[in-house]
Motif scaffolding. Structure first.
Motif: not given
Length: 268
Positions: A134, A136, A139, A142-144, A147, A171, A203-205
């Motif tokens: 994961h 930083t 991620v 991928l949390a934007s 993504a 996600y 995504a988000n991960h």
């Protein structure tokens, strides 16, 4: 076969990779994040156990799972998360604190790769090692809102060499839900390109790095972080200017590039 605990099957190579990915300076995983696996010659997987820390893992922090057994649960629409958890428990094995030894809930991420590799008929070493981390920087993207589009196109040449064509997976809750959407994405990628991706972006991960060697997993993981930083910088100054499809196709067609990609994956 069912999940078992046999520290003698945890190879020095897998243990070294696990600890390397867990080094704090690399910022790929903290606490008990992430997991690694190695495919055995008999087709089973040695995978990190739930709750174990990558950076300080020992041979005792792994279990051995049967790929077909895990994927039978993932592919059964009637199966539940509890069914998956039960399959991952190593019968008769307990931790020092008395809790059960069981594979990470993200074992599905590793098992699905082996299932698709078998469907492709590729050699067993193509996906011998897998590292899920994961990072930083990755991620963050991928949390934007960027993504889904961020890795649609290759943006620099070395990325094409090391990572190739990555797969983006939307996600889903880690566990059986992720396993199902992830396995579907892998199969579609394999049908489209005739090969497994070397990098999967969740995504988000986090990410999944797939390679025949531990050095290959390290290279893909490291290049994924660089790719995220490059993209974040490009977005900050106006947006991406990716390589064109023609440029990428021409690049992949070169014999020297194919040789370099192979050597990197094999740790040469």
């Amino acid at each position: 076969m069912s999940t078992s605990w046999d520290p003698s099957l945890t190879t020095p190579e897998l243990l070294t990779l696990t600890r390397l990915l867990g080094e704090p300076a690399r910022d790929l995983a903290v606490l008990a994040e992430g997991n690694t696996s190695q495919r055995l010659d008999d087709g089973r997987l040695v995978v990190k156990a739930s709750g174990a820390n990558l950076g300080s893992a020992t041979a005792e922090d792994f279990v051995v799972v049967d790929v077909d057994e895990v994927m039978a649960i993932v592919d059964d629409p009637a199966a539940t998360q509890d069914d998956l958890t039960a399959v991952l428990v190593a019968a008769g094995a307990t931790r020092p604190d008395g809790g059960p030894r069981r594979g990470s809930i993200e074992t599905v991420v590793h098992a699905a790769v082996q299932q698709v590799a078998a469907l492709l008929g590729t050699g067993p070493d193509v996906a011998r090692y897998i590292g899920h981390t994961h990072p930083t920087d990755v991620v963050g993207l991928l949390a934007s809102v960027r993504a889904a589009e961020a890795w649609e196109r290759i943006v620099y040449s070395d990325e094409a060499v090391v990572v190739g064509r990555p797969l983006f997976v939307p996600y889903a809750t880690p566990g059986i839900d992720l396993g199902r959407i992830y396995a579907s994405g892998l199969r579609q990628h394999a049908e489209r390109h005739g090969a497994l991706p070397q990098l999967v972006l969740l995504a988000n991960h986090g990410i999944v790095a797939i390679a025949p060697t531990t050095a290959g997993v390290e290279a893909v993981s490291t290049m994924a972080v660089k790719g995220a930083r490059v993209r974040a910088t490009a977005y900050a100054v106006g947006g991406l200017a990716p390589l064109t499809d023609e440029q990428v196709t021409k690049f992949f067609a070169r014999d020297d590039i194919d040789e370099r990609r192979t050597n990197l994956a094999l740790g040469r």
